[in-house]
Structures are given as C-alpha cells and as structure tokens.
Write a protein that holds these residues in place. Structure first.
Motif, PDB file in Angstrom:
ATOM      1  N   PHE A   1       5.304   9.207   6.695  1.00 48.96           N
ATOM      2  CA  PHE A   1       6.667   9.729   6.615  1.00 48.96           C
ATOM      3  C   PHE A   1       7.487   8.964   5.574  1.00 48.96           C
ATOM      4  CE2 PHE A   1      11.092   9.677   8.187  1.00 48.96           C
ATOM      5  CZ  PHE A   1      11.355  11.033   8.198  1.00 48.96           C
ATOM      6  N   LEU A   2       7.379   7.623   5.604  1.00 52.31           N
ATOM      7  CA  LEU A   2       8.101   6.794   4.629  1.00 52.31           C
ATOM      8  C   LEU A   2       7.701   7.142   3.204  1.00 52.31           C
ATOM      9  CD1 LEU A   2       8.069   3.191   6.158  1.00 52.31           C
ATOM     10  CD2 LEU A   2       9.947   4.823   6.071  1.00 52.31           C
ATOM     11  N   ILE A   3       6.384   7.297   2.994  1.00 48.31           N
ATOM     12  CA  ILE A   3       5.881   7.614   1.647  1.00 48.31           C
ATOM     13  C   ILE A   3       6.415   8.962   1.195  1.00 48.31           C
ATOM     14  CG2 ILE A   3       3.778   8.165   0.346  1.00 48.31           C
ATOM     15  CD1 ILE A   3       2.332   6.113   2.190  1.00 48.31           C
ATOM     16  N   LEU A   4       6.416   9.925   2.124  1.00 48.04           N
ATOM     17  CA  LEU A   4       6.877  11.279   1.794  1.00 48.04           C
ATOM     18  C   LEU A   4       8.346  11.280   1.379  1.00 48.04           C
ATOM     19  CD1 LEU A   4       6.098  14.385   1.966  1.00 48.04           C
ATOM     20  CD2 LEU A   4       7.310  14.337   4.128  1.00 48.04           C
ATOM     21  N   ILE A   5       9.181  10.588   2.175  1.00 47.31           N
ATOM     22  CA  ILE A   5      10.624  10.559   1.878  1.00 47.31           C
ATOM     23  C   ILE A   5      10.870   9.889   0.523  1.00 47.31           C
ATOM     24  CG2 ILE A   5      12.870   9.643   2.629  1.00 47.31           C
ATOM     25  CD1 ILE A   5      11.891  11.846   4.410  1.00 47.31           C
ATOM     26  N   ALA A   6      10.173   8.762   0.284  1.00 43.77           N
ATOM     27  CA  ALA A   6      10.341   8.041  -0.979  1.00 43.77           C
ATOM     28  C   ALA A   6       9.893   8.912  -2.147  1.00 43.77           C
ATOM     29  CB  ALA A   6       9.540   6.740  -0.948  1.00 43.77           C
ATOM     30  N   ARG A   7       8.773   9.607  -1.959  1.00 47.64           N
ATOM     31  CA  ARG A   7       8.230  10.448  -3.026  1.00 47.64           C
ATOM     32  C   ARG A   7       9.191  11.593  -3.365  1.00 47.64           C
ATOM     33  NH1 ARG A   7       5.220  15.730  -2.366  1.00 47.64           N
ATOM     34  NH2 ARG A   7       3.964  14.826  -0.717  1.00 47.64           N
ATOM     35  N   CYS A   8       9.712  12.273  -2.338  1.00 51.02           N
ATOM     36  CA  CYS A   8      10.605  13.412  -2.568  1.00 51.02           C
ATOM     37  C   CYS A   8      11.895  12.967  -3.248  1.00 51.02           C
ATOM     38  CB  CYS A   8      10.936  14.110  -1.253  1.00 51.02           C
ATOM     39  SG  CYS A   8       9.529  14.970  -0.534  1.00 51.02           S
TER      40      CYS A   8
ATOM     41  N   THR B   1      -0.532  12.467   1.200  1.00 52.60           N
ATOM     42  CA  THR B   1      -0.037  12.635   2.564  1.00 52.60           C
ATOM     43  C   THR B   1      -1.196  12.679   3.564  1.00 52.60           C
ATOM     44  OG1 THR B   1       1.801  13.911   1.664  1.00 52.60           O
ATOM     45  CG2 THR B   1       1.476  14.015   4.029  1.00 52.60           C
ATOM     46  N   VAL B   2      -2.251  13.423   3.225  1.00 49.62           N
ATOM     47  CA  VAL B   2      -3.427  13.503   4.104  1.00 49.62           C
ATOM     48  C   VAL B   2      -4.024  12.116   4.300  1.00 49.62           C
ATOM     49  CG1 VAL B   2      -5.767  14.417   4.346  1.00 49.62           C
ATOM     50  CG2 VAL B   2      -3.978  15.875   3.440  1.00 49.62           C
ATOM     51  N   PHE B   3      -4.162  11.396   3.187  1.00 54.62           N
ATOM     52  CA  PHE B   3      -4.762  10.066   3.261  1.00 54.62           C
ATOM     53  C   PHE B   3      -3.913   9.132   4.123  1.00 54.62           C
ATOM     54  CE2 PHE B   3      -5.046   5.707   1.744  1.00 54.62           C
ATOM     55  CZ  PHE B   3      -6.394   5.475   1.936  1.00 54.62           C
ATOM     56  N   ALA B   4      -2.602   9.120   3.855  1.00 57.42           N
ATOM     57  CA  ALA B   4      -1.704   8.222   4.581  1.00 57.42           C
ATOM     58  C   ALA B   4      -1.670   8.548   6.067  1.00 57.42           C
ATOM     59  CB  ALA B   4      -0.294   8.308   3.991  1.00 57.42           C
ATOM     60  N   LEU B   5      -1.749   9.839   6.378  1.00 59.87           N
ATOM     61  CA  LEU B   5      -1.700  10.283   7.769  1.00 59.87           C
ATOM     62  C   LEU B   5      -2.882   9.724   8.561  1.00 59.87           C
ATOM     63  CD1 LEU B   5       0.413  12.029   9.062  1.00 59.87           C
ATOM     64  CD2 LEU B   5      -1.004  14.025   8.637  1.00 59.87           C
ATOM     65  N   TYR B   6      -4.073   9.809   7.966  1.00 62.19           N
ATOM     66  CA  TYR B   6      -5.264   9.312   8.647  1.00 62.19           C
ATOM     67  C   TYR B   6      -5.351   7.786   8.603  1.00 62.19           C
ATOM     68  CZ  TYR B   6      -7.530  13.826   9.411  1.00 62.19           C
ATOM     69  OH  TYR B   6      -7.842  15.075   9.855  1.00 62.19           O
TER      70      TYR B   6
ATOM     71  N   LEU C   1       0.832  -1.202   0.000  1.00 66.63           N
ATOM     72  CA  LEU C   1       0.000   0.000   0.000  1.00 66.63           C
ATOM     73  C   LEU C   1       0.870   1.257   0.000  1.00 66.63           C
ATOM     74  CD1 LEU C   1      -2.855   0.989  -0.033  1.00 66.63           C
ATOM     75  CD2 LEU C   1      -2.920   0.875   2.451  1.00 66.63           C
ATOM     76  N   CYS C   2       1.956   1.227   0.782  1.00 63.27           N
ATOM     77  CA  CYS C   2       2.897   2.365   0.806  1.00 63.27           C
ATOM     78  C   CYS C   2       3.477   2.600  -0.577  1.00 63.27           C
ATOM     79  CB  CYS C   2       4.038   2.121   1.801  1.00 63.27           C
ATOM     80  SG  CYS C   2       3.565   2.396   3.508  1.00 63.27           S
ATOM     81  N   ALA C   3       3.857   1.505  -1.243  1.00 66.08           N
ATOM     82  CA  ALA C   3       4.462   1.622  -2.572  1.00 66.08           C
ATOM     83  C   ALA C   3       3.471   2.191  -3.569  1.00 66.08           C
ATOM     84  CB  ALA C   3       4.968   0.262  -3.037  1.00 66.08           C
ATOM     85  N   VAL C   4       2.212   1.699  -3.500  1.00 64.48           N
ATOM     86  CA  VAL C   4       1.183   2.196  -4.422  1.00 64.48           C
ATOM     87  C   VAL C   4       0.935   3.680  -4.177  1.00 64.48           C
ATOM     88  CG1 VAL C   4      -1.272   2.068  -4.981  1.00 64.48           C
ATOM     89  CG2 VAL C   4       0.064  -0.033  -4.779  1.00 64.48           C
ATOM     90  N   LEU C   5       0.877   4.071  -2.900  1.00 64.49           N
ATOM     91  CA  LEU C   5       0.629   5.478  -2.577  1.00 64.49           C
ATOM     92  C   LEU C   5       1.801   6.361  -3.021  1.00 64.49           C
ATOM     93  CD1 LEU C   5      -1.114   5.198   0.907  1.00 64.49           C
ATOM     94  CD2 LEU C   5      -2.117   5.972  -1.237  1.00 64.49           C
ATOM     95  N   THR C   6       3.027   5.852  -2.893  1.00 64.30           N
ATOM     96  CA  THR C   6       4.195   6.614  -3.360  1.00 64.30           C
ATOM     97  C   THR C   6       4.102   6.834  -4.864  1.00 64.30           C
ATOM     98  OG1 THR C   6       5.540   5.590  -1.636  1.00 64.30           O
ATOM     99  CG2 THR C   6       6.720   6.673  -3.424  1.00 64.30           C
ATOM    100  N   ALA C   7       3.757   5.768  -5.595  1.00 63.45           N
ATOM    101  CA  ALA C   7       3.609   5.877  -7.054  1.00 63.45           C
ATOM    102  C   ALA C   7       2.507   6.869  -7.398  1.00 63.45           C
ATOM    103  CB  ALA C   7       3.304   4.507  -7.643  1.00 63.45           C
ATOM    104  N   LEU C   8       1.416   6.821  -6.621  1.00 60.72           N
ATOM    105  CA  LEU C   8       0.286   7.726  -6.867  1.00 60.72           C
ATOM    106  C   LEU C   8       0.710   9.177  -6.648  1.00 60.72           C
ATOM    107  CD1 LEU C   8      -2.734   7.978  -7.475  1.00 60.72           C
ATOM    108  CD2 LEU C   8      -3.171   7.746  -5.042  1.00 60.72           C
TER     109      LEU C   8
END
Lengths: 178, 134
Positions: A68-75, A55-60, A17-24
């Motif tokens: 945080f992981l998704i954000l770092i990977a995305r940036c 980020t909002v979605f992942a936070l909730y 899910l983290c990977a999919v959200l990062t790609a999104l």
C-alpha cells in the motif's frame, strides 16, 4: 525481524526495499510509454500495466501494508513527475482497486499468480473507468469497460508471467530468505 | 528478509474462474450499456464538463453537419450524420477521441478526457438489426 503488528514500524532494510520498489514501479510506468499498446488497441487507458508487477511482488513478498505504501508513493510521485494532478485520481483509483482485489485473491491457495494478476488488471480498469466517470460527470466511459476488461485478460496474464519469473529467479538467491 | 507467502508461479485450474468472472462482467456490461434498442431515431448527446451541451436528433438531420465544441482549451470537430457521429479532428494531446472513429449504435460513446467532452448515442438504432439472413 519485528512483528507485523498494527503499528507499521519499518526496519531500514524494509524501508530501503520499499523505496527501491517505488523507483522501479515509476521506471516501469515510464518505460511503458515507449510500448504504446494503445496504437494497436485504440482505447483510452489501454496499457500493459507493468507497474502492477511491483504491486504483485510487494503483496506477496512484503504484505499488504508495505504494498500500500509503495502504491501511494508511486501514484503521487508519478502524477507529480507528469505534472498532471488529474492523473492522480486515475492512478489512485485504478491502483487501489487492483490492490484490494489482488490482496483478496492472493489469500486463496487455489489461485496462482496468473489468476491474481488478471483479477488485479481487471479491477485496475474498473477503477480507472470510475475515475473517468467522476471526471467527465456522466457514464459514457462505461461503454469502454467491456473492451478494456477483455484486454485486461491478456495484460494481466503477461504481468503475472513477468512476476512469476521474478519469484522463480529470487528462489535461487538469498535475498528473500530469513 | 523472509518471503511472507510464496506464490504459485504456474497456472492453476482455478485461474480460469477469475478469467471467466472477468468475461462474465464484460458480457453483463455489454448487455446493459448496449441494450435498450428502442424504436425511433438515434439521438446524439454532446456533454461538456458533465453538462449536456447539445442534443441532436440524428434522424432529422437533412445531411451531415460538422459542429465545433471547445472546452478546457481544446477544440473538437464532431461530424454528425443520420447514421452516427465521429470526431474528425481534435486539438487534444492523446487523440483518443479521433481514433475511436465512427459510432453508430445506441449506447456507444466517444470520450475526450482532456477536453472533458463526450458524445453519446441513445434511442433506437438507425438500422435496428445487424444483418438479415435468408
């Protein structure tokens, strides 16, 4: 489900899910380039901030750790794809400031997703202006901040609205149920 | 996978407080950055890579003049006149500096991040008041 302890061990489902959200988030940042808000508002750094929906979605939905992981990977990936490591400082400072404020604001039961999102958009602008000040070596970019904050009220409300639609849609599925 | 916290998806009254806080911050910054209307001429400071490259007292210019600044592979032409400054053209990719247009008040800036060049006005405003009524 594992307990949300101090060591972050992700199940395969969570990692996926983290990977999919990062790609999104990366895809949304890319799509955003085709909606040039900066043509209407000629300010550096003006954009819709669609990746903030993730980020909002992942936070909730997943909590601060995975957000945080998704954000770092995305940036990191975003800066690599753009071939511009200078952009990394901008997206990291902006993204981290936004996430810190949103993590704080989302603890309040009195605030809806709109208030949280607007706070995040404003913090994102503050972080980016801080990066610009660091890059440039003087405080000239501070001049843009009041105008960017004004714009962030609208972009924040818009991403809050989009994230709200996402949550309402997910209520009708079994995806986020135990 | 259970939702950790389900958010409130409709606006609540307290959301206005967040918006208000953002507006207050913007207003406070505007006062800080745009304040300081000292008397005297407008001074343009052009910085390159964080170092002051040139300081021009605009009130002492006999007429508009165009100056060239080159840094980090990009060249900007800055037009300086007694009533302010503007970047008339730039070889940078995003052209934000050109789109910023003309600046004329103390505290205003033009920033070109790709070239790391900034133009900042300081000192008194050339025309100290916005408008005289009555």
């Amino acid at each position: 489900m594992p307990c949300w302890g101090e060591t972050m061990k992700l199940t395969t489902k969570q990692l996926t899910l983290c990977a999919v959200l990062t790609a999104l988030a990366l895809a949304l940042s890319y799509v955003e380039n085709f909606l040039p808000l900066s043509l209407a508002v000629p300010l550096p750094g003006v954009k819709l901030g669609l990746a903030n929906i993730v980020t909002v979605f992942a936070l909730y939905a997943l909590g601060v750790g995975q957000a945080f992981l998704i954000l770092i990977a995305r940036c990191t990936l975003g800066a690599l794809f753009a071939g511009n490591l200078n952009a990394l400082l901008f997206s990291l400072l902006g993204g981290l400031a936004a996430m810190a404020i949103m993590a704080l604001l989302s603890r309040s039961r009195r605030l809806s997703i709109y208030g949280v999102s607007v706070g995040g958009a404003a913090a994102h602008n503050c972080g980016q202006v801080a990066a610009a000040i660091l890059t440039l070596g003087n405080t000239a970019p501070l001049y843009y901040l009041p105008l960017l904050l004004g714009v962030s009220l609208f972009t924040g409300a818009l991403t809050g609205f989009a994230a709200g639609i996402l949550f309402r849609a997910l209520e009708h599925t079994s995806l986020m149920k135990a | 996978m259970p939702m950790r916290r389900s958010p409130e998806v409709h606006p609540k009254p307290a959301d206005a407080l967040v918006a208000l806080a953002v507006l207050l911050l913007a207003a406070a910054l505007t006062l800080t950055v745009w304040g300081g209307n000292k008397s005297g001429g407008l001074i343009a400071t052009i910085s390159v890579n964080g170092q002051v490259a040139k300081t021009v007292d605009l009130s002492r210019l006999s007429g508009p003049e165009v100056q060239e600044f080159t840094a980090n592979g990009f060249t900007l032409h800055v037009r300086l006149s007694s009533d302010g400054a503007e970047v008339i053209d730039s070889t940078c990719p995003n052209q934000v500096c050109v789109h910023t247009g003309h600046i004329s008040r103390a505290g205003q800036s033009i920033v070109c991040l790709p070239a790391r060049i900034s133009v900042t006005l300081s000192g008194g405003t050339a025309n100290g008041v916005d408008a005289v009524l009555g």
